[in-house]
Scaffold this motif. Structure first.
Motif, short mmCIF file in Angstrom:
data_model
loop_
_atom_site.label_atom_id
_atom_site.label_comp_id
_atom_site.label_asym_id
_atom_site.label_seq_id
_atom_site.Cartn_x
_atom_site.Cartn_y
_atom_site.Cartn_z
N ARG A 137 0.83 -1.21 0.00
CA ARG A 137 0.00 0.00 0.00
C ARG A 137 0.87 1.26 0.00
O ARG A 137 0.49 2.26 -0.62
CB ARG A 137 -0.94 -0.02 1.21
CG ARG A 137 -2.06 -1.04 1.08
CD ARG A 137 -3.00 -0.71 -0.07
NE ARG A 137 -3.60 0.61 0.10
CZ ARG A 137 -4.04 1.38 -0.89
NH1 ARG A 137 -3.96 0.98 -2.15
NH2 ARG A 137 -4.57 2.56 -0.62
N GLN A 138 2.01 1.23 0.66
CA GLN A 138 2.92 2.38 0.59
C GLN A 138 3.34 2.64 -0.85
O GLN A 138 3.31 3.79 -1.32
CB GLN A 138 4.16 2.12 1.45
CG GLN A 138 3.93 2.22 2.95
CD GLN A 138 5.18 1.85 3.74
OE1 GLN A 138 6.06 1.14 3.24
NE2 GLN A 138 5.27 2.31 4.98
N LEU A 139 3.74 1.58 -1.56
CA LEU A 139 4.17 1.73 -2.95
C LEU A 139 3.02 2.17 -3.85
O LEU A 139 3.20 2.97 -4.77
CB LEU A 139 4.75 0.40 -3.45
CG LEU A 139 6.07 -0.02 -2.80
CD1 LEU A 139 6.39 -1.48 -3.11
CD2 LEU A 139 7.21 0.88 -3.26
N SER A 140 1.83 1.66 -3.55
CA SER A 140 0.65 2.04 -4.33
C SER A 140 0.37 3.53 -4.20
O SER A 140 0.13 4.23 -5.19
CB SER A 140 -0.55 1.22 -3.86
OG SER A 140 -1.73 1.63 -4.49
N ILE A 141 0.42 4.02 -2.97
CA ILE A 141 0.14 5.43 -2.71
C ILE A 141 1.23 6.32 -3.30
O ILE A 141 0.96 7.36 -3.92
CB ILE A 141 -0.03 5.67 -1.20
CG1 ILE A 141 -1.30 4.97 -0.70
CG2 ILE A 141 -0.08 7.15 -0.87
CD1 ILE A 141 -1.40 4.86 0.81
N GLU A 142 2.49 5.91 -3.11
CA GLU A 142 3.61 6.72 -3.63
C GLU A 142 3.57 6.84 -5.15
O GLU A 142 3.90 7.89 -5.70
CB GLU A 142 4.93 6.08 -3.20
CG GLU A 142 5.23 6.18 -1.71
CD GLU A 142 6.37 5.27 -1.28
OE1 GLU A 142 7.03 4.69 -2.18
OE2 GLU A 142 6.60 5.14 -0.07
N SER A 143 3.16 5.76 -5.82
CA SER A 143 3.20 5.74 -7.29
C SER A 143 1.91 6.20 -7.94
O SER A 143 1.90 6.56 -9.12
CB SER A 143 3.51 4.32 -7.77
OG SER A 143 2.42 3.45 -7.47
N GLY A 144 0.81 6.19 -7.18
CA GLY A 144 -0.48 6.49 -7.76
C GLY A 144 -1.09 5.32 -8.52
O GLY A 144 -2.14 5.46 -9.15
N HIS A 145 -0.43 4.15 -8.46
CA HIS A 145 -0.95 2.95 -9.11
C HIS A 145 -1.75 2.16 -8.08
O HIS A 145 -1.17 1.53 -7.19
CB HIS A 145 0.21 2.12 -9.67
CG HIS A 145 -0.23 0.92 -10.45
ND1 HIS A 145 -0.59 0.99 -11.78
CD2 HIS A 145 -0.37 -0.39 -10.09
CE1 HIS A 145 -0.94 -0.22 -12.21
NE2 HIS A 145 -0.81 -1.06 -11.19
N GLU A 146 -3.06 2.18 -8.16
CA GLU A 146 -3.92 1.61 -7.13
C GLU A 146 -3.83 0.09 -7.09
O GLU A 146 -3.97 -0.59 -8.11
CB GLU A 146 -5.37 2.04 -7.35
CG GLU A 146 -6.34 1.57 -6.27
CD GLU A 146 -5.98 2.08 -4.87
OE1 GLU A 146 -6.32 1.39 -3.90
OE2 GLU A 146 -5.35 3.16 -4.77
N LEU A 165 2.62 -6.19 -10.79
CA LEU A 165 1.28 -5.62 -11.01
C LEU A 165 1.35 -4.34 -11.81
O LEU A 165 0.49 -4.08 -12.68
CB LEU A 165 0.61 -5.36 -9.66
CG LEU A 165 0.21 -6.61 -8.85
CD1 LEU A 165 -0.19 -6.22 -7.44
CD2 LEU A 165 -0.92 -7.36 -9.55
N LYS A 166 2.35 -3.54 -11.54
CA LYS A 166 2.49 -2.28 -12.28
C LYS A 166 2.77 -2.55 -13.76
O LYS A 166 2.37 -1.75 -14.63
CB LYS A 166 3.61 -1.45 -11.67
CG LYS A 166 3.58 0.01 -12.10
CD LYS A 166 4.61 0.82 -11.34
CE LYS A 166 4.56 2.28 -11.78
NZ LYS A 166 5.61 3.10 -11.11
#
Length: 545
Positions: A22-31, A353-354
């Motif tokens: 979730r940290q990486l998701s929020i930092e990247s904007g990739h949900e 996932l990205k």
């Protein structure tokens, strides 16, 4: 229910993976949607550890953990290593003789359960979907054989298999990737290791059983941050190996316990009773006289290290934490290594996932990240610790490890292997010495049932037994005549009893007592006991453990 990632297990590894995703998701904007299921009634309910905590991984996950209120309140102030020669004699080792792995400067005496509860709150803040009280009971597969997700167990099934009025069907949780973080001897992890042959290129896994108690002691005897470790008596007298700990935590409490190596050979050995008599040694009894026992628990400890680490990835998922076996037994620490494995896996899965991958593949970059991390370096440095103790015995093994850790900068340039599984180490009863244990005094030592009571263990009584016998005839036809049925002794909760009914002996299974240590699944000499998850929310409820 559909998610990008499903995580099985709410311990340090699972929560660290969820948080990092979730940290990486929020930092990247990739949900990325993340779901975590935990069989305990709440996050932390089933967590049991010593614990002296090395904050290395936590520093990476939350650099400002102090400001955010992580419950690391008691820094280690002093290490003591005691060798117990017999029931009265002992020797305090000088600092220079203590293996480097046993030094704890910069570490903290903590309740791992409370740290996990804190990590759970941070995961919630990051919008991880947390489902405590739901036991993942089945692995789901795609038609191509890749992992599709898991199913949680049905609730409200009677012991006879019929649906009760309270019946609720389980959920299917589908994911692009499923991460298994069940802890030591995870029952789904065990299935995955077998199905995908993840252990074909490694040594057999090895285990110990850790039995722990929490006590409130006289403030005059308490010294917050004092850490005691030791070995020798009583296990040396019983022909086994292992070690003990006593940690001075906060609030005038001490956590103490005995770890018994499950490679022991005497079928009459009882790890529980060894722990109870160990407490009567003057080094330990000094702290417990006039004190109050608060809680009790037990769990198996995975300790094969790097040599026994299986392949970490398979189509659709990964093993993290002690489901794989990342604990560093030379340090008697696995929380920081479990957390780091979860974080490395999260980073690899996030990249997949990205890139738009749909989960039928293997995230092999997880293994690459592990092999290029400090986690690999640490496990590689101490890879010989356990095999040396097993194969050389206590004295020679200790001497080897002292040279390996304290004298040689990079350790010995070879690897020792231990290829005999723990369950295959028992002697026949006719070759073994019967062990007699003193009766508990109710002040320092206690019986199993009173101990289980203060563990908060409870299961819905009318449910299928979660301790399954592959062949119900084996306990009486093989284990009793050959080994005097050792399950009645190695279980620390009084689950297994040999009883006579109408003149015929049978094995009685008191499944409601089970504290989920999984020792039976590991040590049964016939490998006939299969531990599966009971109805969600059942088991112990550990406070401050």
């Amino acid at each position: 229910m559909e998610f990008d990632v499903v995580i099985v297990g709410g311990g340090p590894a699972g929560l660290s993976a969820a948080i990092r995703l979730r940290q990486l998701s929020i930092e990247s904007g990739h949900e990325i949607s993340v779901c975590l299921v935990e069989k305990g009634s709440e996050i932390g309910a089933h967590i049991l550890s010593g614990a002296v905590f090395e904050p290395r991984a936590l520093n990476e996950l939350f650099p400002n953990w102090k400001e955010e209120g992580a419950p690391l309140n008691t820094p280690v102030i002093k290490d003591e290593i005691h060798l117990l020669f017999n029931e009265t004699r002992s020797k305090l080792m000088p600092d220079w003789a203590v293996p480097k792995a046993m030094h704890n400067e910069g570490n903290y005496v903590i309740s791992l359960g409370n740290l996990v509860r804190w990590l759970g709150s941070k995961a919630e803040e990051l919008e991880v979907n947390l489902f405590p009280g739901f036991a993942a009971s089945e692995i789901l597969y795609h038609e191509d054989g890749s992992v599709k997700g898991v199913a949680t167990g049905d609730m409200g099934i009677a012991k006879n298999g019929e649906k009760k009025h309270s019946y609720t069907a389980g959920y299917e949780l589908h994911a692009k990737y499923t991460l298994f973080a069940e802890g030591c001897r995870g029952h789904l992890g065990k299935q995955l290791i077998s199905k995908f042959e993840l252990d074909k290129d490694c040594d057999p896994q090895h285990y110990g059983i850790g039995i722990k108690e929490l006590w409130e002691i006289d403030p005059a005897k308490h010294k917050a941050g004092l850490v005691l470790h030791g070995s020798g008596w009583p296990l040396s007298e019983s022909g086994s190996a292992g070690g003990w700990f006593l940690y001075h935590a906060e609030n005038n409490q001490v956590t103490l316990g005995l770890i018994t190596d499950l490679a022991y050979s005497n079928p009459y050995l009882s790890p529980f009773d060894e722990m109870q008599r160990w407490k009567h040694h003057p080094v330990i009894k000094h702290y417990l006289e006039g004190a109050k026992r608060v809680s009790y628990g037990a769990r198996a400890i995975i300790k094969g290290g790097l040599n026994s680490l299986p392949k970490l990835t398979f189509a659709g998922g990964c093993l993290i934490g002690d489901d794989a076996g990342f604990l560093n037994f030379a340090k008697i620490k696995g929380s920081h290594t479990a957390m780091k494995s979860g974080m490395l896996c999260a980073e690899a899965v996030f990249e997949a996932l990205k890139d738009g991958r749909e989960g039928h593949d293997e995230v092999t970059t997880y293994t690459e990240k592990f092999e290029n991390s400090w986690l690999y370096e640490e496990l590689h440095r101490y890879r010989n610790f356990g095999p040396a103790m097993h194969r050389m015995g206590f004295l020679m093994g200790a001497a080897f490890n002292f040279i390996d850790q304290n004298i040689l900068p990079s350790g010995f340039p070879f690897t020792i292997h231990d290829n005999k599984p723990d369950y295959d180490c028992l002697d026949r009863k006719d070759l073994a010495r019967k062990l007699e244990y003193p009766k508990p005094d109710g002040k320092i030592s206690f019986d199993k049932l009173s101990s289980v009571f203060i563990s908060g263990t409870n299961h819905e009584e009318d449910q299928p037994i979660h301790l399954q016998l592959k062949d119900p005839s084996i306990p009486m036809s093989k284990n009793l005549p050959l080994y005097d049925e050792p399950a009645r002794l190695y279980c620390p909760a009084g689950v297994y009893e040999v009883v006579s009914l109408a003149g015929e002996q049978r094995l009685q299974i008191n499944a409601q007592n089970c504290v989920h240590c999984k020792t039976c699944d590991i040590k049964d000499p016939s490998q006939n006991i299969n531990w599966v998850t009971p109805e969600g929310g059942g088991g112990p409820t550990y406070p401050n453990m």
